[in-house]
Design a protein around this motif. Structure first.
Motif, mmCIF file in Angstrom:
data_model
loop_
_atom_site.group_PDB
_atom_site.id
_atom_site.type_symbol
_atom_site.label_atom_id
_atom_site.label_comp_id
_atom_site.label_asym_id
_atom_site.label_seq_id
_atom_site.Cartn_x
_atom_site.Cartn_y
_atom_site.Cartn_z
ATOM 1 N N ALA A 74 16.714 -18.683 12.105
ATOM 2 C CA ALA A 74 15.407 -19.281 12.399
ATOM 3 C C ALA A 74 14.284 -18.513 11.708
ATOM 4 N N VAL A 75 14.441 -17.217 11.609
ATOM 5 C CA VAL A 75 13.437 -16.400 10.943
ATOM 6 C C VAL A 75 13.457 -16.664 9.438
ATOM 7 N N THR A 76 14.635 -16.845 8.877
ATOM 8 C CA THR A 76 14.751 -17.195 7.458
ATOM 9 C C THR A 76 14.051 -18.514 7.181
ATOM 10 N N LYS A 77 14.274 -19.488 8.034
ATOM 11 C CA LYS A 77 13.631 -20.792 7.875
ATOM 12 C C LYS A 77 12.116 -20.668 7.962
ATOM 13 N N LYS A 78 11.627 -19.864 8.902
ATOM 14 C CA LYS A 78 10.187 -19.666 9.046
ATOM 15 C C LYS A 78 9.600 -19.012 7.805
ATOM 16 N N LEU A 79 10.301 -18.010 7.263
ATOM 17 C CA LEU A 79 9.809 -17.321 6.074
ATOM 18 C C LEU A 79 9.735 -18.254 4.876
ATOM 19 N N VAL A 80 10.805 -18.989 4.618
ATOM 20 C CA VAL A 80 10.856 -19.824 3.421
ATOM 21 C C VAL A 80 9.967 -21.055 3.548
ATOM 22 N N ASP A 81 9.889 -21.651 4.740
ATOM 23 C CA ASP A 81 9.161 -22.912 4.903
ATOM 24 C C ASP A 81 7.693 -22.743 5.268
#
Length: 117
Positions: A74-81
Motif C-alpha cells: 500500500a505504501v508503494t502504491k501511495k508513493l508511485v501514484d
C-alpha cells in the motif's frame, strides 16, 4: 584511515542497518513525516530521495524497484501514484530535516524528517 565512506554505520551490522532504513523509509512514506535522531534522519533522507527519483519515472520497472525496497504494498502504491507525481516538477530536495529537541533519556538530538510539498 577510512577513505570515501558514503554512509554512516549507525552502530549496526549491515543487515540491521538495511532493515532500519527500510522500516524508516516505509514509515516515512506512510505518514509523510517521522521523528528520529538527526544522524538516522540524514541517512534515511538519502534513501528516500533515491526512491522518489526512481518512482517519478512511473513505469512498471521503477514500480517494482520501489516495491522491492519498501515493506508494504500500500505504501508503494501511495508513493508511485500520489507522492511522486506531486513532486515531478522538483529537481531534488524532496525532504527537509528540522531539528526539534534533545531526548531526555540519552540526550540524543531528535529531528523531524518531512516531505516538501
Amino acid at each position: 584511515m577510512p577513505h570515501q565512506i558514503s554512509k554512516k554505520r549507525l552502530s549496526r551490522t549491515d543487515g540491521h542497518r538495511r532493515a532500519l532504513l527500510r522500516n524508516h523509509a516505509t514509515s516515512f512514506f506512510k505518514h509523510e513525516r517521522i521523528e528520529t535522531t538527526t544522524s538516522k534522519a540524514k541517512e534515511v533522507s538519502k534513501v528516500v530521495e533515491r526512491l522518489i527519483t526512481t518512482a517519478r519515472r512511473g513505469d512498471l520497472h521503477s514500480r517494482r524497484l520501489v516495491a522491492e525496497y519498501l515493506l508494504e504494498p500500500a505504501v508503494t502504491k501511495k508513493l508511485v501514484d500520489q507522492i511522486a507525481p506531486a513532486l515531478a516538477d522538483r529537481n531534488g530536495g524532496f525532504t527537509r530535516i528540522i531539528k526539534t529537541r534533545v531526548r531526555s533519556g540519552d540526550a540524543a538530538e531528535l529531528s523531524l524528517l518531512e516531505l516538501v510539498r
